[in-house]
Design an enzyme around this catalytic site. Structure first.
Site, PDB file in Angstrom:
ATOM      1  N   LYS A  70       0.815  -1.222   0.000  1.00  0.00           N
ATOM      2  CA  LYS A  70       0.000   0.000   0.000  1.00  0.00           C
ATOM      3  C   LYS A  70       0.845   1.269   0.000  1.00  0.00           C
ATOM      4  O   LYS A  70       0.486   2.262  -0.632  1.00  0.00           O
ATOM      5  CB  LYS A  70      -0.978   0.015   1.166  1.00  0.00           C
ATOM      6  CG  LYS A  70      -0.377  -0.259   2.536  1.00  0.00           C
ATOM      7  CD  LYS A  70      -1.473  -0.475   3.577  1.00  0.00           C
ATOM      8  CE  LYS A  70      -0.886  -0.900   4.915  1.00  0.00           C
ATOM      9  NZ  LYS A  70      -1.944  -1.271   5.882  1.00  0.00           N
ATOM     10  N   ILE A 130       6.429  -4.503   6.750  1.00  0.00           N
ATOM     11  CA  ILE A 130       7.395  -4.228   5.685  1.00  0.00           C
ATOM     12  C   ILE A 130       7.364  -2.750   5.303  1.00  0.00           C
ATOM     13  O   ILE A 130       8.364  -2.042   5.336  1.00  0.00           O
ATOM     14  CB  ILE A 130       7.104  -5.100   4.441  1.00  0.00           C
ATOM     15  CG1 ILE A 130       7.173  -6.586   4.805  1.00  0.00           C
ATOM     16  CG2 ILE A 130       8.109  -4.769   3.324  1.00  0.00           C
ATOM     17  CD1 ILE A 130       8.496  -7.033   5.375  1.00  0.00           C
ATOM     18  N   TYR A 220      22.141   6.258  37.975  1.00  0.00           N
ATOM     19  CA  TYR A 220      23.487   5.790  37.604  1.00  0.00           C
ATOM     20  C   TYR A 220      23.459   4.273  37.485  1.00  0.00           C
ATOM     21  O   TYR A 220      22.448   3.627  37.758  1.00  0.00           O
ATOM     22  CB  TYR A 220      24.544   6.255  38.613  1.00  0.00           C
ATOM     23  CG  TYR A 220      24.287   5.880  40.058  1.00  0.00           C
ATOM     24  CD1 TYR A 220      24.628   4.627  40.541  1.00  0.00           C
ATOM     25  CD2 TYR A 220      23.738   6.801  40.949  1.00  0.00           C
ATOM     26  CE1 TYR A 220      24.417   4.286  41.876  1.00  0.00           C
ATOM     27  CE2 TYR A 220      23.510   6.477  42.274  1.00  0.00           C
ATOM     28  CZ  TYR A 220      23.861   5.219  42.737  1.00  0.00           C
ATOM     29  OH  TYR A 220      23.648   4.888  44.047  1.00  0.00           O
ATOM     30  N   LYS A 281      22.010 -10.970  48.314  1.00  0.00           N
ATOM     31  CA  LYS A 281      22.830  -9.770  48.535  1.00  0.00           C
ATOM     32  C   LYS A 281      23.957  -9.791  47.525  1.00  0.00           C
ATOM     33  O   LYS A 281      24.678 -10.790  47.416  1.00  0.00           O
ATOM     34  CB  LYS A 281      23.369  -9.769  49.976  1.00  0.00           C
ATOM     35  CG  LYS A 281      23.929  -8.441  50.440  1.00  0.00           C
ATOM     36  CD  LYS A 281      22.815  -7.409  50.647  1.00  0.00           C
ATOM     37  CE  LYS A 281      23.304  -6.174  51.379  1.00  0.00           C
ATOM     38  NZ  LYS A 281      23.622  -6.439  52.786  1.00  0.00           N
ATOM     39  N   HIS A 282      24.109  -8.729  46.781  1.00  0.00           N
ATOM     40  CA  HIS A 282      25.156  -8.619  45.757  1.00  0.00           C
ATOM     41  C   HIS A 282      25.126  -9.806  44.801  1.00  0.00           C
ATOM     42  O   HIS A 282      26.155 -10.428  44.513  1.00  0.00           O
ATOM     43  CB  HIS A 282      26.531  -8.442  46.393  1.00  0.00           C
ATOM     44  CG  HIS A 282      26.671  -7.165  47.161  1.00  0.00           C
ATOM     45  ND1 HIS A 282      26.588  -5.932  46.563  1.00  0.00           N
ATOM     46  CD2 HIS A 282      26.846  -6.939  48.480  1.00  0.00           C
ATOM     47  CE1 HIS A 282      26.720  -4.981  47.488  1.00  0.00           C
ATOM     48  NE2 HIS A 282      26.874  -5.574  48.664  1.00  0.00           N
ATOM     49  N   GLU A 334      15.416  -4.160  50.835  1.00  0.00           N
ATOM     50  CA  GLU A 334      15.317  -3.267  49.678  1.00  0.00           C
ATOM     51  C   GLU A 334      14.112  -3.595  48.802  1.00  0.00           C
ATOM     52  O   GLU A 334      13.366  -2.696  48.383  1.00  0.00           O
ATOM     53  CB  GLU A 334      16.596  -3.374  48.826  1.00  0.00           C
ATOM     54  CG  GLU A 334      17.837  -2.783  49.467  1.00  0.00           C
ATOM     55  CD  GLU A 334      17.950  -1.286  49.242  1.00  0.00           C
ATOM     56  OE1 GLU A 334      17.003  -0.679  48.706  1.00  0.00           O
ATOM     57  OE2 GLU A 334      18.985  -0.718  49.618  1.00  0.00           O
ATOM     58  N   ASN A 424      33.646 -19.733  42.283  1.00  0.00           N
ATOM     59  CA  ASN A 424      33.408 -21.101  42.730  1.00  0.00           C
ATOM     60  C   ASN A 424      32.348 -21.109  43.829  1.00  0.00           C
ATOM     61  O   ASN A 424      32.392 -20.298  44.737  1.00  0.00           O
ATOM     62  CB  ASN A 424      34.698 -21.719  43.268  1.00  0.00           C
ATOM     63  CG  ASN A 424      35.682 -22.067  42.179  1.00  0.00           C
ATOM     64  OD1 ASN A 424      35.318 -22.659  41.183  1.00  0.00           O
ATOM     65  ND2 ASN A 424      36.947 -21.704  42.378  1.00  0.00           N
ATOM     66  N   ARG A 444      38.242 -23.300  45.161  1.00  0.00           N
ATOM     67  CA  ARG A 444      37.081 -24.010  45.709  1.00  0.00           C
ATOM     68  C   ARG A 444      37.278 -24.315  47.188  1.00  0.00           C
ATOM     69  O   ARG A 444      36.312 -24.370  47.958  1.00  0.00           O
ATOM     70  CB  ARG A 444      36.857 -25.298  44.908  1.00  0.00           C
ATOM     71  CG  ARG A 444      35.494 -25.929  45.119  1.00  0.00           C
ATOM     72  CD  ARG A 444      35.171 -26.869  43.981  1.00  0.00           C
ATOM     73  NE  ARG A 444      35.106 -26.153  42.729  1.00  0.00           N
ATOM     74  CZ  ARG A 444      34.039 -25.471  42.295  1.00  0.00           C
ATOM     75  NH1 ARG A 444      32.957 -25.430  43.036  1.00  0.00           N
ATOM     76  NH2 ARG A 444      34.071 -24.842  41.150  1.00  0.00           N
ATOM     77  N   PHE A 479      33.223 -29.848  39.754  1.00  0.00           N
ATOM     78  CA  PHE A 479      33.920 -30.948  40.431  1.00  0.00           C
ATOM     79  C   PHE A 479      35.013 -30.446  41.364  1.00  0.00           C
ATOM     80  O   PHE A 479      35.515 -29.322  41.220  1.00  0.00           O
ATOM     81  CB  PHE A 479      34.487 -31.952  39.426  1.00  0.00           C
ATOM     82  CG  PHE A 479      35.528 -31.400  38.469  1.00  0.00           C
ATOM     83  CD1 PHE A 479      36.770 -30.937  38.906  1.00  0.00           C
ATOM     84  CD2 PHE A 479      35.277 -31.386  37.103  1.00  0.00           C
ATOM     85  CE1 PHE A 479      37.728 -30.470  38.020  1.00  0.00           C
ATOM     86  CE2 PHE A 479      36.225 -30.911  36.199  1.00  0.00           C
ATOM     87  CZ  PHE A 479      37.456 -30.447  36.666  1.00  0.00           C
ATOM     88  N   ARG A 526      27.466 -29.448  35.359  1.00  0.00           N
ATOM     89  CA  ARG A 526      28.163 -28.345  36.025  1.00  0.00           C
ATOM     90  C   ARG A 526      27.299 -27.088  35.970  1.00  0.00           C
ATOM     91  O   ARG A 526      26.571 -26.881  35.010  1.00  0.00           O
ATOM     92  CB  ARG A 526      29.500 -28.088  35.319  1.00  0.00           C
ATOM     93  CG  ARG A 526      30.421 -27.140  36.063  1.00  0.00           C
ATOM     94  CD  ARG A 526      31.719 -26.969  35.300  1.00  0.00           C
ATOM     95  NE  ARG A 526      31.549 -26.139  34.109  1.00  0.00           N
ATOM     96  CZ  ARG A 526      32.497 -25.929  33.195  1.00  0.00           C
ATOM     97  NH1 ARG A 526      33.685 -26.507  33.320  1.00  0.00           N
ATOM     98  NH2 ARG A 526      32.268 -25.158  32.151  1.00  0.00           N
ATOM     99  N   HIS A 530      29.533 -17.109  36.342  1.00  0.00           N
ATOM    100  CA  HIS A 530      30.577 -16.097  36.538  1.00  0.00           C
ATOM    101  C   HIS A 530      30.004 -14.688  36.476  1.00  0.00           C
ATOM    102  O   HIS A 530      28.910 -14.494  36.011  1.00  0.00           O
ATOM    103  CB  HIS A 530      31.663 -16.255  35.480  1.00  0.00           C
ATOM    104  CG  HIS A 530      32.451 -17.524  35.641  1.00  0.00           C
ATOM    105  ND1 HIS A 530      32.302 -18.595  34.783  1.00  0.00           N
ATOM    106  CD2 HIS A 530      33.334 -17.908  36.580  1.00  0.00           C
ATOM    107  CE1 HIS A 530      33.109 -19.577  35.180  1.00  0.00           C
ATOM    108  NE2 HIS A 530      33.729 -19.187  36.258  1.00  0.00           N
TER     109      HIS A 530
END
Length: 530
Positions: A70, A130, A220, A281-282, A334, A424, A444, A479, A526, A530
């Site tokens: 169109k 489109i 921030y 926490k964190h 919090e 770990n 560990r 492990f 596992r 991280h």
């Protein structure tokens, strides 16, 4: 003096979201702007009694192919792309009878909404716009002359500018709108391309697009010298991005990160089976527990590390009730996040004006597929979400002694939690509650010792003569490369161990477990985080 003012005399409106459309169109008409429109937008404006020309009258072609074609026509794109001060462009307009378009108002077919409601493959395809993106990109490219609007929230800015500047728009506004326009089409295309990648099973597409819409800017980021903002993607998953905040001040960057960690962890616990509470926490759980009620689960979770719980995030897997709320608000917290809350619980939380209460309407599915992203210099990493769940893992007993029924239940609980602790990770648990958590250490062994120390500190806080780790079980997210980490757990009082297995020294670790009288099971999964 205005910076590059451009009179606005002609506008094309084609929107799927009709919010505020009629009022906006009326304001444009009152300012002397002539309108062009398509389909349902044309109908809505006409029914409001406003003068508007249908786009087919401009192009000389009817809408065709169920509306797929169109606006893809030189009469439209020439009007958007023509540079007003370019003589050859003006000559082309004159030669072909094309009139300029000074304002484009388009919001796209609701592809994301179709995907969110579980639309079929064909429904999703039909909701891929489109003509809209083509016009938006054209108008945004020519923002030196054309203003482009992609969401109703900018209608007011256009009218205010036209009113203040004798029917003209300024370059700063047009540039701001152009940036938003390109971001909108990029986000739209990202949702489509990622959906198609999932549909065809393409795990590593040659190009990976990211896109999102702004939920809120932040004061921030992780630290005060970093800027920050929160965006929503097309993923359909209950959580912080989709939650309804009932009260409390605006969430910070760290609040959102920690609340997400807490809610994803508590979602591992089936609400039909048990009440569960996670305190974070964190970004690490400092207390997790199951119980016959949310209050019982909260009290058990709090006992794991009452010091760290102060100022933390509390996530629940069931509707927050008054009994649990009354206990939670006794210390500074919090954020509370839950699928829902009773009116009495909401009133109790409301007495703490700085406490945020988030209600999500449901829990995220821990088994659902999804993607995770992490930036690196010059690029980003993409991986599938860790949707492995302990309930689906056959536990392999590798020691002479098998765990007791009570130990087995706690082993499953501990490994469920370890999945959400930074590597770990070592988690001690007893009686359906964490009693010590060691997170994020380079060794560990250190994680195991920290978790044992935490268990001893919690016991001292509670006035108990022996560490909470005595008689507990221990989970490791990966492990044990040597027997020392396992032996540290045994020294702390653990009686059973759950770990993935797979070390070159598994035999040595198993022998050490047997010598210490420990029961040990392998999961063969596992959970690095991280």
């Amino acid at each position: 003096m205005l910076e590059h003012p451009k009179p606005l005399t002609r506008a094309l409106l084609s929107v799927s979201d009709k919010t505020g459309l009629v009022d906006f169109a009326r304001s444009l008409v009152e300012l002397g702007v002539s309108l062009i429109s398509t389909g349902g937008t044309f109908k809505a404006i006409t029914e409001a009694g406003l003068p508007v020309k249908e786009v087919s009258d401009v192009t000389g072609f009817p809408e065709m192919m169920d509306g797929r074609v169109k606006t893809l026509h030189p009469a439209v794109h020439g009007g958007l792309l023509a540079i007003r001060e370019n003589p050859s462009h003006q000559a082309a307009l004159l030669a072909h009878g094309i009139a300029t378009i000074d304002l484009l108002v388009v919001n796209l077919y609701p592809f994301e909404a179709t995907l969110a409601r579980g639309g079929s493959f064909d429904d999703c395809v039909e909701n891929i716009d489109i003509g809209g993106p083509a016009m938006i990109r054209a108008a945004a490219k020519n923002h030196a002359d054309v203003a482009v609007v992609v969401e109703p929230s900018d209608y007011g800015a256009i009218i205010a500018e036209l009113t203040a500047h004798d029917g003209s728009t300024t370059l700063p506004l047009r540039r701001r709108l152009a940036q938003k326009a390109y971001a909108r089409t990029a986000s739209y295309d990202a949702a489509i391309s990622n959906w198609l990648a999932r549909e065809i099973g393409e795990e590593t597409p040659a190009f990976r697009a990211l896109g999102g819409s702004l939920i809120q800017p932040m004061r921030y980021g992780e630290n005060p010298h970093q800027s920050g903002a929160f965006y929503r993607t097309a993923e359909v998953r209950p959580g912080v991005a989709t939650a309804r905040q009932l009260q409390g001040k605006q969430l910070s960057y760290n609040n959102i990160n920690d609340t997400d960690a807490a809610f994803e962890c508590v979602a591992e616990f089936d609400p039909a089976r048990t009440s569960a509470v996670v305190i974070v926490k964190h970004a690490n759980p400092c207390g997790v527990a199951e119980g016959a009620s949310l209050r019982e689960a909260y009290e058990k979770a709090l006992a794991c590390d009452p010091v760290s719980a102060y100022g933390g995030i509390v996530a629940l897997n069931q509707t927050l009730d008054a009994d649990a709320a009354r206990k939670i608000v006794e210390i500074f917290t919090e954020v509370i996040i839950a699928p829902d809350a009773t009116e009495e619980a909401i009133a109790l939380v409301a007495a703490r004006k700085n406490l945020r209460l988030l209600l999500t309407g449901g829990l995220p599915d821990p088994r659902a597929p999804g993607l995770g992203f992490k930036t690196v210099a010059g690029g980003f990493l993409v991986q599938a979400r860790d949707n492995a769940v302990i309930d689906d893992m056959p536990l392999e007993v590798v020691t002479k002694r098998a765990p007791t029924e009570a130990e087995r239940a706690d082993l499953i609980f501990a490994f469920r939690v370890a999945k959400h602790v930074k590597s770990n990770a070592i988690v001690y648990a007893k009686g359906g509650a964490t009693v010590g958590v060691g997170a994020g250490q380079m060794s560990r062994v250190d994680s195991s010792r920290i978790a044992a120390w935490k268990a001893a500190e919690a016991a001292r806080t509670a006035g108990l003569p022996r560490s909470l780790a005595e008689g507990s079980v221990v989970a490791s997210d990966a492990f044990f490369p040597f027997a020392d980490g396992l032996l540290a757990a045994a020294e702390a009082g653990a009686t059973a161990v759950i770990q993935p297995g797979g070390s070159m020294r598994d035999d040595e670790v198993i022998k050490a477990a047997d010598a210490a009288g420990l029961a040990m099971v392998f999961t063969r999964h596992r959970h690095f985080r991280h």
